[in-house]
Design an enzyme around this catalytic site. Sequence first.
Site, PDB file in Angstrom:
ATOM      1  N   HIS A 283     -24.974 -29.790   6.785  1.00  0.00           N
ATOM      2  CA  HIS A 283     -24.328 -28.992   7.843  1.00  0.00           C
ATOM      3  C   HIS A 283     -23.460 -27.929   7.176  1.00  0.00           C
ATOM      4  O   HIS A 283     -22.290 -28.159   6.879  1.00  0.00           O
ATOM      5  CB  HIS A 283     -23.503 -29.920   8.748  1.00  0.00           C
ATOM      6  CG  HIS A 283     -22.843 -29.224   9.904  1.00  0.00           C
ATOM      7  ND1 HIS A 283     -22.273 -29.910  10.963  1.00  0.00           N
ATOM      8  CD2 HIS A 283     -22.640 -27.911  10.179  1.00  0.00           C
ATOM      9  CE1 HIS A 283     -21.762 -29.060  11.820  1.00  0.00           C
ATOM     10  NE2 HIS A 283     -21.960 -27.830  11.365  1.00  0.00           N
TER      11      HIS A 283
ATOM     12  N   HIS B 226     -23.155 -23.508   7.519  1.00  0.00           N
ATOM     13  CA  HIS B 226     -23.636 -22.247   8.092  1.00  0.00           C
ATOM     14  C   HIS B 226     -23.555 -21.187   7.002  1.00  0.00           C
ATOM     15  O   HIS B 226     -22.466 -20.947   6.473  1.00  0.00           O
ATOM     16  CB  HIS B 226     -22.749 -21.827   9.271  1.00  0.00           C
ATOM     17  CG  HIS B 226     -22.699 -22.849  10.361  1.00  0.00           C
ATOM     18  ND1 HIS B 226     -23.472 -22.768  11.490  1.00  0.00           N
ATOM     19  CD2 HIS B 226     -21.973 -23.997  10.482  1.00  0.00           C
ATOM     20  CE1 HIS B 226     -23.229 -23.813  12.275  1.00  0.00           C
ATOM     21  NE2 HIS B 226     -22.322 -24.584  11.683  1.00  0.00           N
TER      22      HIS B 226
ATOM     23  N   GLU C 296     -18.114 -31.904  19.388  1.00  0.00           N
ATOM     24  CA  GLU C 296     -17.115 -31.317  18.476  1.00  0.00           C
ATOM     25  C   GLU C 296     -15.887 -31.015  19.340  1.00  0.00           C
ATOM     26  O   GLU C 296     -14.900 -31.739  19.280  1.00  0.00           O
ATOM     27  CB  GLU C 296     -17.672 -30.049  17.806  1.00  0.00           C
ATOM     28  CG  GLU C 296     -16.679 -29.365  16.877  1.00  0.00           C
ATOM     29  CD  GLU C 296     -17.163 -27.985  16.382  1.00  0.00           C
ATOM     30  OE1 GLU C 296     -18.074 -27.389  16.981  1.00  0.00           O
ATOM     31  OE2 GLU C 296     -16.568 -27.494  15.377  1.00  0.00           O
TER      32      GLU C 296
ATOM     33  N   ASP D 156     -19.537 -27.301   6.739  1.00  0.00           N
ATOM     34  CA  ASP D 156     -19.561 -26.438   7.931  1.00  0.00           C
ATOM     35  C   ASP D 156     -19.440 -24.953   7.560  1.00  0.00           C
ATOM     36  O   ASP D 156     -20.462 -24.280   7.444  1.00  0.00           O
ATOM     37  CB  ASP D 156     -18.471 -26.860   8.927  1.00  0.00           C
ATOM     38  CG  ASP D 156     -18.802 -26.500  10.374  1.00  0.00           C
ATOM     39  OD1 ASP D 156     -19.924 -26.073  10.641  1.00  0.00           O
ATOM     40  OD2 ASP D 156     -17.922 -26.691  11.245  1.00  0.00           O
ATOM     41  N   ASP D 157     -18.217 -24.469   7.403  1.00  0.00           N
ATOM     42  CA  ASP D 157     -17.963 -23.054   7.078  1.00  0.00           C
ATOM     43  C   ASP D 157     -16.937 -23.001   5.949  1.00  0.00           C
ATOM     44  O   ASP D 157     -15.762 -22.700   6.177  1.00  0.00           O
ATOM     45  CB  ASP D 157     -17.433 -22.327   8.324  1.00  0.00           C
ATOM     46  CG  ASP D 157     -18.409 -22.420   9.476  1.00  0.00           C
ATOM     47  OD1 ASP D 157     -19.424 -21.709   9.449  1.00  0.00           O
ATOM     48  OD2 ASP D 157     -18.174 -23.240  10.390  1.00  0.00           O
TER      49      ASP D 157
HETATM   50  N1  HPA Z   1     -19.166 -25.162  15.772  1.00  0.00           N
HETATM   51  C1  HPA Z   1     -19.933 -24.350  16.492  1.00  0.00           C
HETATM   52  N2  HPA Z   1     -20.491 -23.264  16.006  1.00  0.00           N
HETATM   53  C2  HPA Z   1     -20.279 -22.973  14.729  1.00  0.00           C
HETATM   54  C3  HPA Z   1     -19.489 -23.765  13.927  1.00  0.00           C
HETATM   55  C4  HPA Z   1     -18.906 -24.932  14.485  1.00  0.00           C
HETATM   56  O1  HPA Z   1     -18.185 -25.720  13.845  1.00  0.00           O
HETATM   57  N3  HPA Z   1     -19.468 -23.194  12.710  1.00  0.00           N
HETATM   58  C5  HPA Z   1     -20.242 -22.086  12.779  1.00  0.00           C
HETATM   59  N4  HPA Z   1     -20.724 -21.940  13.996  1.00  0.00           N
HETATM   60 ZN    ZN Z   2     -21.290 -26.204  12.350  1.00  0.00          ZN
END
Ligand code: HPA
Ligand code: ZN
Length: 338
Positions: A17, A19, A200, A278-279
């Site tokens: 996971h 992006h 989330e 994630d990011d």
């Molecule tokens: N949630 C939803 N969309 C996203 C996320 C996230 O944590 N990170 C990048 N796009």
């Molecule tokens: Zn994500």
Amino acid sequence: MTSLDEFICGAPKAELHVHIEGTLEPDLMFALARRNGIDTGYNSADDVRAAYQFGDLQDFLDIYFAAANVLVREQDFYDLAWAYLQKAHAQNVTHTEIMFDPQTHTDRNIAFDTVISGLTRALDDAKAQLGLSTGLIMCFLRHLDEEAAERTLDQGLEHRDKIIAVGLDSSELGHPPEKFARVFARARNEGFLAVAHAGEEGPPANVAASLDILQVRRIDHGVRSIEDPALVQRLVDTATPLTVCPLSNIRLGVFATMAAHPLKRMLAAGLKVTVNSDDPAYFGGYINENFLAVAAALELTQDDVVALIRNGFDAAFLPATEIAALHQSLDAYVASAA
Ligand code: HPA
Ligand code: ZN
């Protein structure tokens, strides 16, 4: 560093996971802005970092989508992915499944081909030069309508050999899984696997609907599942993986502190939780920093860490032989660390 920290950093790991747009570090953002003659609205990389204070998911998304404006040419997408892949390799990630948001780019008149050729050229180089195995997950932006996702799927089908799965990201509240029932059905019929962000910011019901309606193989985040005991039982019984991103959850206010993060309780409940970044450019760390943060705050043991890593291997979209090879690499590492 504690000896557990050293164990974590040296261990082979899978990341499921992340992006790619969320790996855009401020320095690269500035370099690309200069190369493409784009004004980022910031004066320096330090100003950018100072702006990374998010109240919630939407706060983050606004900044994340704006930053993607610096990505214009094929080489930009290559440079973005290559920087992440080198970083992942340096942290002993040996398999990574990378999400990308085509609509963030096609809506700015960047061709789908430009995006995917830059990304796949970097993935090919990572395989050849770093021995890193990879997959690409094409995400639909859930704040846009289903017709837009259908058009994106059409474009993705022209590159079906380069994409393993479809996903669903962006604003969860107000955009439930049901909105994308048809496009996910068509994607699955065309042979793509499916994942979706759920639970989330949104309620546990979004996790159940992602399973029932979108028929996903994994849930991205899914941390709010813990609020619903019947859902927890279902996820345990079906061994459905949850790709948890601890630093993201704290930075976006899903939990107030890392000590309050449910990851250890989820593991103890028998959920197939994995740890991911994630990011990472926005949330303060890559996969190792995520592991280190939860290990410290939740007093994880080496066995907990090994279980989390093994869950990541089991949850990978890979043939059984390759999953077995990942487990063997960890067996050898654990033996050498003993
Ligand atoms: N949630 C939803 N969309 C996203 C996320 C996230 O944590 N990170 C990048 N796009
Ligand atoms: Zn994500």
